[in-house]
Design a protein around this motif. Structure first.
Motif, PDB file in Angstrom:
ATOM      1  N   ILE A 212       0.863  -1.191   0.000  1.00 16.09           N
ATOM      2  CA  ILE A 212       0.000   0.000   0.000  1.00 16.09           C
ATOM      3  C   ILE A 212       0.888   1.227   0.000  1.00 16.09           C
ATOM      4  O   ILE A 212       1.788   1.355   0.843  1.00 16.09           O
ATOM      5  CB  ILE A 212      -0.928   0.040   1.228  1.00 16.09           C
TER       6      ILE A 212
ATOM      7  N   ILE B 235      -5.401   5.134   6.730  1.00 21.58           N
ATOM      8  CA  ILE B 235      -4.946   3.823   7.206  1.00 21.58           C
ATOM      9  C   ILE B 235      -4.780   3.915   8.715  1.00 21.58           C
ATOM     10  O   ILE B 235      -3.917   4.664   9.201  1.00 21.58           O
ATOM     11  CB  ILE B 235      -3.585   3.443   6.574  1.00 21.58           C
TER      12      ILE B 235
ATOM     13  N   TRP C 286       3.620  -3.652   9.603  1.00 19.60           N
ATOM     14  CA  TRP C 286       3.358  -3.270   8.213  1.00 19.60           C
ATOM     15  C   TRP C 286       4.189  -2.059   7.757  1.00 19.60           C
ATOM     16  O   TRP C 286       4.547  -1.970   6.601  1.00 19.60           O
ATOM     17  CB  TRP C 286       1.866  -2.955   8.037  1.00 19.60           C
ATOM     18  N   SER C 287       4.458  -1.141   8.639  1.00 21.83           N
ATOM     19  CA  SER C 287       5.058   0.135   8.197  1.00 21.83           C
ATOM     20  C   SER C 287       6.489  -0.054   7.722  1.00 21.83           C
ATOM     21  O   SER C 287       7.273  -0.770   8.344  1.00 21.83           O
ATOM     22  CB  SER C 287       5.015   1.165   9.327  1.00 21.83           C
TER      23      SER C 287
ATOM     24  N   LEU D 201       3.607  -1.384   3.985  1.00 18.29           N
ATOM     25  CA  LEU D 201       2.951  -0.070   3.957  1.00 18.29           C
ATOM     26  C   LEU D 201       3.995   1.024   3.718  1.00 18.29           C
ATOM     27  O   LEU D 201       4.919   1.196   4.521  1.00 18.29           O
ATOM     28  CB  LEU D 201       2.234   0.169   5.293  1.00 18.29           C
TER      29      LEU D 201
ATOM     30  N   ALA E  40      -5.789  -6.133   6.886  1.00 17.40           N
ATOM     31  CA  ALA E  40      -4.602  -6.229   6.023  1.00 17.40           C
ATOM     32  C   ALA E  40      -3.992  -7.618   6.050  1.00 17.40           C
ATOM     33  O   ALA E  40      -4.061  -8.327   7.058  1.00 17.40           O
ATOM     34  CB  ALA E  40      -3.552  -5.208   6.468  1.00 17.40           C
TER      35      ALA E  40
ATOM     36  N   LEU F 160      -5.702  -1.992   9.801  1.00 12.50           N
ATOM     37  CA  LEU F 160      -4.635  -2.928   9.454  1.00 12.50           C
ATOM     38  C   LEU F 160      -4.832  -4.250  10.180  1.00 12.50           C
ATOM     39  O   LEU F 160      -4.734  -5.328   9.577  1.00 12.50           O
ATOM     40  CB  LEU F 160      -3.273  -2.332   9.827  1.00 12.50           C
TER      41      LEU F 160
END
Ligand code: CP
Length: 326
Positions: free
Chosen positions: A236, A266, A300-301, A281, A275, A271
């Motif tokens: 994303i 987001i 995710w980041s 991300l 997700a 998430l």
């Protein structure tokens, strides 16, 4: 594959798959220098000129850091107001660049006018790298995003993207062009007119870019809400929808700013509930409230890792464009 030596990097349109892969290959070879926080002497005889007509934290400083990591030199300006282009004379790009080309061996330019780096490249005998031109393109940012995905996921092909935010943004256009060269379907989610406040502009992907993407075979669709596409996304890329006008040289933020609607945001809760576990991300930053800070410490980041990969990617680009590797 065309040689990179002496080449302008202005757009990812018509950038070939093999050229993406070559930049990533050279960047990865040079990555240990940056990871070890060393400087080498690969470009010790070369100088970067930065010509930034719009504010920047990441793009200018990562180009500069990359040049330092390769032992080169840096000069330039980060605010056109300090030059004759930004005062009474309003010096033209032609007249400015005709000077700059003698001050270094490669020029990295950011400008508020779409097409300004192309104009600079017309008059420069040294390569010009586009660091973002108005609502046009931002090729080095998207090269950084793709390199981040490659390093974090081990591949680019076969991953489904969700691009969320203002589709007038230059990153989104470079992203669309880049993904035409990979097996990467993408969903664009941007606000229609009046979605943020009465008279807010249409921030969906402009027709001229969609026509290009179709012509180059991009597998894309559009959605109205992040929830329509988040569950299947492997990557994303988020950009703000509350943001500056990129066709202005400089803008102060108004005191009252609208909040980002949930369609384009987001959150940690989203998430955790929707997700994929191994989704990556990305955000090119700066951000507003579209990714709250509590998302930063989630699996995710990857936007802080992007800062590192941005330096490495530009090391690869400089090495190629300046002929240190063929
Ligand atoms: N990603 C990016 O272009 O950031 P800057 O505006 O800080 O250069």
């Amino acid at each position: 594959m065309r040689s990179f030596m002496g080449r302008d990097i202005l757009s990812l349109k018509e950038f070939e798959r093999s050229e993406f892969l070559r930049i990533f290959e050279v960047a990865q070879r040079l990555e240990p220098i940056a990871r070890d926080r060393r400087n080498s002497d690969m470009l010790k005889h070369k100088t970067l000129v930065t010509a930034f007509y719009q504010p920047s934290t990441r793009t200018r400083l990562s180009h500069e850091a990359a040049m330092h990591r390769l032992g080169g030199h840096v000069t330039g300006f980060s605010d056109a107001k300090m030059t004759r282009a930004g005062d009474y004379y309003q010096e033209s790009i032609k007249d400015t660049v005709k000077m700059l080309e003698f001050y270094g061996d490669v020029i990295a330019m950011r400008h508020f006018q779409k097409g300004a780096p192309q104009e600079a490249a017309k008059w420069s005998s040294v390569p010009v790298i586009n660091g973002g031109d108005g609502w046009g393109e931002h090729p080095t940012q998207i090269l950084t995003d793709l390199y981040t995905v490659l390093r974090e996921r081990g591949r680019i092909d076969g991953l489904r993207w969700l691009a969320l935010g203002d589709m007038r943004m230059r990153t989104m256009h470079s992203l669309g062009y880049a993904l035409t060269q990979f097996d990467c379907p993408v969903t664009f989610v941007g606000p229609p007119a009046n979605a943020l406040f009465p008279t807010s502009p249409d921030m969906r992907m402009p027709e001229e870019y969609k026509a290009d993407f179709r012509q180059y075979g991009l597998n894309f669709n559009e959605a109205e809400h992040v929830e329509q596409a988040i569950a299947t996304a492997d990557v994303i890329l988020v950009e703000p929808v509350i943001q500056a006008d990129y066709s202005q040289s400089r803008q102060e933020a108004p005191k009252e700013r609208p909040l980002t609607p949930v369609n384009f945001k987001i959150t940690r809760e989203l998430l955790m509930s929707k997700a994929k576990s191994d989704m990556v991300l990305l955000h090119s930053l700066p951000r507003m409230d579209e990714i709250p800070p509590d998302v930063d410490i989630t699996r995710w980041s990857r936007y802080w890792q992007e800062a590192f990969y941005g330096v490495v990617l530009k090391m690869g680009l400089f090495a190629l464009v300046l002929g240190a590797v063929e």
